[in-house]
Design a protein around this motif. Structure first.
Motif, PDB file in Angstrom:
ATOM      1  N   LEU A   1       1.013  -0.980   0.203  1.00 46.10           N
ATOM      2  CA  LEU A   1      -0.377   0.548   0.139  1.00 46.10           C
ATOM      3  C   LEU A   1       0.894   1.281   0.070  1.00 46.10           C
ATOM      4  N   PRO A   2       0.380   2.069  -0.761  1.00 42.51           N
ATOM      5  CA  PRO A   2       1.549   3.329  -0.666  1.00 42.51           C
ATOM      6  C   PRO A   2       1.283   4.343   1.222  1.00 42.51           C
ATOM      7  N   TYR A   3       0.538   3.910   1.865  1.00 46.59           N
ATOM      8  CA  TYR A   3       0.904   4.265   3.185  1.00 46.59           C
ATOM      9  C   TYR A   3       0.501   3.266   4.462  1.00 46.59           C
ATOM     10  N   ALA A   4       0.306   4.206   5.290  1.00 47.23           N
ATOM     11  CA  ALA A   4      -0.225   2.648   6.826  1.00 47.23           C
ATOM     12  C   ALA A   4      -0.986   3.794   7.690  1.00 47.23           C
ATOM     13  N   ALA A   5      -1.616   2.867   8.665  1.00 49.39           N
ATOM     14  CA  ALA A   5      -1.533   3.523  10.212  1.00 49.39           C
ATOM     15  C   ALA A   5      -1.620   4.638  10.308  1.00 49.39           C
ATOM     16  N   GLY A   6      -1.664   5.910  10.684  1.00 42.83           N
ATOM     17  CA  GLY A   6      -0.351   6.963  10.704  1.00 42.83           C
ATOM     18  C   GLY A   6      -0.377   7.779   9.753  1.00 42.83           C
ATOM     19  N   ASP A   7      -0.609   7.960   9.053  1.00 39.93           N
ATOM     20  CA  ASP A   7       0.070   8.326   8.077  1.00 39.93           C
ATOM     21  C   ASP A   7      -1.010   9.546   7.271  1.00 39.93           C
ATOM     22  N   ARG A   8      -0.555  10.620   6.998  1.00 34.96           N
ATOM     23  CA  ARG A   8      -2.099  11.193   7.366  1.00 34.96           C
ATOM     24  C   ARG A   8      -2.224  11.535   4.534  1.00 34.96           C
ATOM     25  N   ILE A   9      -3.574  11.806   4.504  1.00 34.47           N
ATOM     26  CA  ILE A   9      -3.927  11.628   3.351  1.00 34.47           C
ATOM     27  C   ILE A   9      -4.157  13.135   3.152  1.00 34.47           C
ATOM     28  N   ARG A  10      -3.655  13.670   1.674  1.00 35.07           N
ATOM     29  CA  ARG A  10      -4.279  15.151   1.016  1.00 35.07           C
ATOM     30  C   ARG A  10      -5.029  14.469  -0.524  1.00 35.07           C
ATOM     31  N   PHE A  11      -6.498  14.652  -0.745  1.00 32.46           N
ATOM     32  CA  PHE A  11      -6.985  14.249  -2.027  1.00 32.46           C
ATOM     33  C   PHE A  11      -6.644  15.586  -3.284  1.00 32.46           C
ATOM     34  N   CYS A  12      -6.063  15.589  -3.608  1.00 32.88           N
ATOM     35  CA  CYS A  12      -5.726  16.441  -5.512  1.00 32.88           C
ATOM     36  C   CYS A  12      -6.748  16.614  -6.549  1.00 32.88           C
ATOM     37  N   PRO A  13      -7.433  17.625  -6.729  1.00 36.40           N
ATOM     38  CA  PRO A  13      -8.146  17.550  -7.899  1.00 36.40           C
ATOM     39  C   PRO A  13      -7.972  17.147  -9.232  1.00 36.40           C
ATOM     40  N   ILE A  14      -8.383  16.673  -9.531  1.00 34.31           N
ATOM     41  CA  ILE A  14      -7.797  16.647 -11.282  1.00 34.31           C
ATOM     42  C   ILE A  14      -8.741  16.698 -11.519  1.00 34.31           C
ATOM     43  N   SER A  15      -8.707  16.458 -13.561  1.00 33.93           N
ATOM     44  CA  SER A  15      -9.052  16.283 -14.675  1.00 33.93           C
ATOM     45  C   SER A  15      -9.663  15.044 -14.541  1.00 33.93           C
ATOM     46  N   GLU A  16     -10.749  15.023 -16.171  1.00 38.66           N
ATOM     47  CA  GLU A  16     -11.352  14.158 -16.127  1.00 38.66           C
ATOM     48  C   GLU A  16      -9.958  12.597 -17.297  1.00 38.66           C
ATOM     49  N   ALA A  17      -9.577  13.995 -17.871  1.00 36.52           N
ATOM     50  CA  ALA A  17      -8.190  13.722 -18.716  1.00 36.52           C
ATOM     51  C   ALA A  17      -7.275  13.163 -18.071  1.00 36.52           C
ATOM     52  N   GLU A  18      -6.889  13.788 -17.080  1.00 36.29           N
ATOM     53  CA  GLU A  18      -5.452  13.412 -15.972  1.00 36.29           C
ATOM     54  C   GLU A  18      -5.542  12.650 -15.648  1.00 36.29           C
ATOM     55  N   PHE A  19      -7.043  11.629 -15.309  1.00 34.66           N
ATOM     56  CA  PHE A  19      -7.325  10.931 -14.645  1.00 34.66           C
ATOM     57  C   PHE A  19      -7.170   9.610 -15.955  1.00 34.66           C
ATOM     58  N   GLU A  20      -7.866  10.031 -16.795  1.00 37.21           N
ATOM     59  CA  GLU A  20      -7.083   8.879 -17.575  1.00 37.21           C
ATOM     60  C   GLU A  20      -5.766   8.708 -17.995  1.00 37.21           C
ATOM     61  N   ALA A  21      -5.047   9.773 -18.097  1.00 36.32           N
ATOM     62  CA  ALA A  21      -3.364   9.833 -18.719  1.00 36.32           C
ATOM     63  C   ALA A  21      -3.302   8.538 -17.346  1.00 36.32           C
ATOM     64  N   ILE A  22      -3.643   9.389 -16.164  1.00 37.12           N
ATOM     65  CA  ILE A  22      -2.992   7.731 -15.096  1.00 37.12           C
ATOM     66  C   ILE A  22      -2.952   6.752 -14.906  1.00 37.12           C
ATOM     67  N   ALA A  23      -4.479   6.813 -15.115  1.00 36.35           N
ATOM     68  CA  ALA A  23      -4.674   5.560 -15.891  1.00 36.35           C
ATOM     69  C   ALA A  23      -4.097   4.415 -16.146  1.00 36.35           C
ATOM     70  N   GLN A  24      -3.947   4.983 -17.998  1.00 33.96           N
ATOM     71  CA  GLN A  24      -2.992   4.280 -18.550  1.00 33.96           C
ATOM     72  C   GLN A  24      -1.167   4.489 -18.209  1.00 33.96           C
ATOM     73  N   LYS A  25      -0.900   4.549 -17.018  1.00 33.17           N
ATOM     74  CA  LYS A  25       0.747   4.914 -16.863  1.00 33.17           C
ATOM     75  C   LYS A  25       0.297   3.417 -15.549  1.00 33.17           C
TER      76      LYS A  25
END
Length: 231
Positions: free
Chosen positions: A203-227
């Protein structure tokens, strides 16, 4: 570190129990104790499981016993680490495409909060969330710190299938589904990241870590998904 009590759990575990409330100071203390146990390499300890207000420490009864482990864990509360194990955890950023087909419940959450959809996104992505514990699914993070305006009741009828990566709100908490699953949280977005790998269990995280959600566009979503698909 805040005070805690120690008690046995069967013949293979010790439970360090803090005051039973969900709060940042309790979460930080659980994380700090977990880090101290890991750093101390207590003889016979094989695994730790942090939760909202407790830390479960498993040990091999063929190598050690309850008294030895309980004493070692209790002693760690008095250990000075110079702030190195303060319990802040890492900050992990997770890209999220909000709304549309990725977040079908965003309109309902906005209406319930009396906000626009963009205001909901701004509030949800505008803060850091502590991972209090992992549970329900492999790698599902229960996050604290949701803006009170965004508190939203769970669905009356849970969905039978929620896509992996879906970000949702359930009552006073927010979280992200690392794998496809049934669930009753209000879905407001989705991340293209592969959060849980069944083959490795990483996993990229563990209990005790902190998460920040970063808004992206649909195009960025598809590019990251393909990668992600290419590995």
């Amino acid at each position: 570190m805040l005070p805690f009590t120690i008690c046995p759990v069967g013949d293979t575990a010790v439970l360090a129990r803090f005051e039973q409330r969900i709060a940042p100071d309790i979460g930080a203390s659980v994380t700090a104790l977990n880090l101290r146990v890991a750093a101390a390499k207590i003889h016979g300890v094989v695994e730790t499981v942090p939760a909202f207000a407790s830390l479960l420490v498993f040990y091999d009864p063929l190598q050690t016993d309850y008294d030895a482990v309980a004493s070692a864990v209790q002693a760690l509360a008095q250990t000075s680490d110079g702030g190195a194990l303060a319990g802040q955890g890492r900050l992990v950023e997770i890209p999220v495409c909000y709304g549309g087909s990725f977040g079908p419940d965003l309109p309902f959450v906005a209406k319930h909060a009396g906000l626009s959809e963009q205001e909901v996104i701004a509030r949800h992505a505008g803060r850091e969330y502590r991972i209090y514990m992992l549970g329900f699914l492999p790698g599902f993070p229960y996050l604290g710190g949701l803006d009170e305006r965004l508190f939203t009741p769970r669905l009356d009828t849970p969905r039978t299938v929620i896509p992996a990566g879906s970000v949702g709100i359930g009552g006073e908490q927010t979280g992200v589904y690392p794998i496809a699953s049934p669930g009753g949280w209000q879905l407001i977005g989705r991340t293209p990241l592969t959060l849980f790998d069944p083959g490795t269990g990483k996993l990229p995280y563990a209990a005790g870590d902190r998460i920040r959600f970063c808004p992206i566009s649909e195009a960025e979503f598809e590019a990251i998904a393909q990668k992600e698909a290419r590995g």
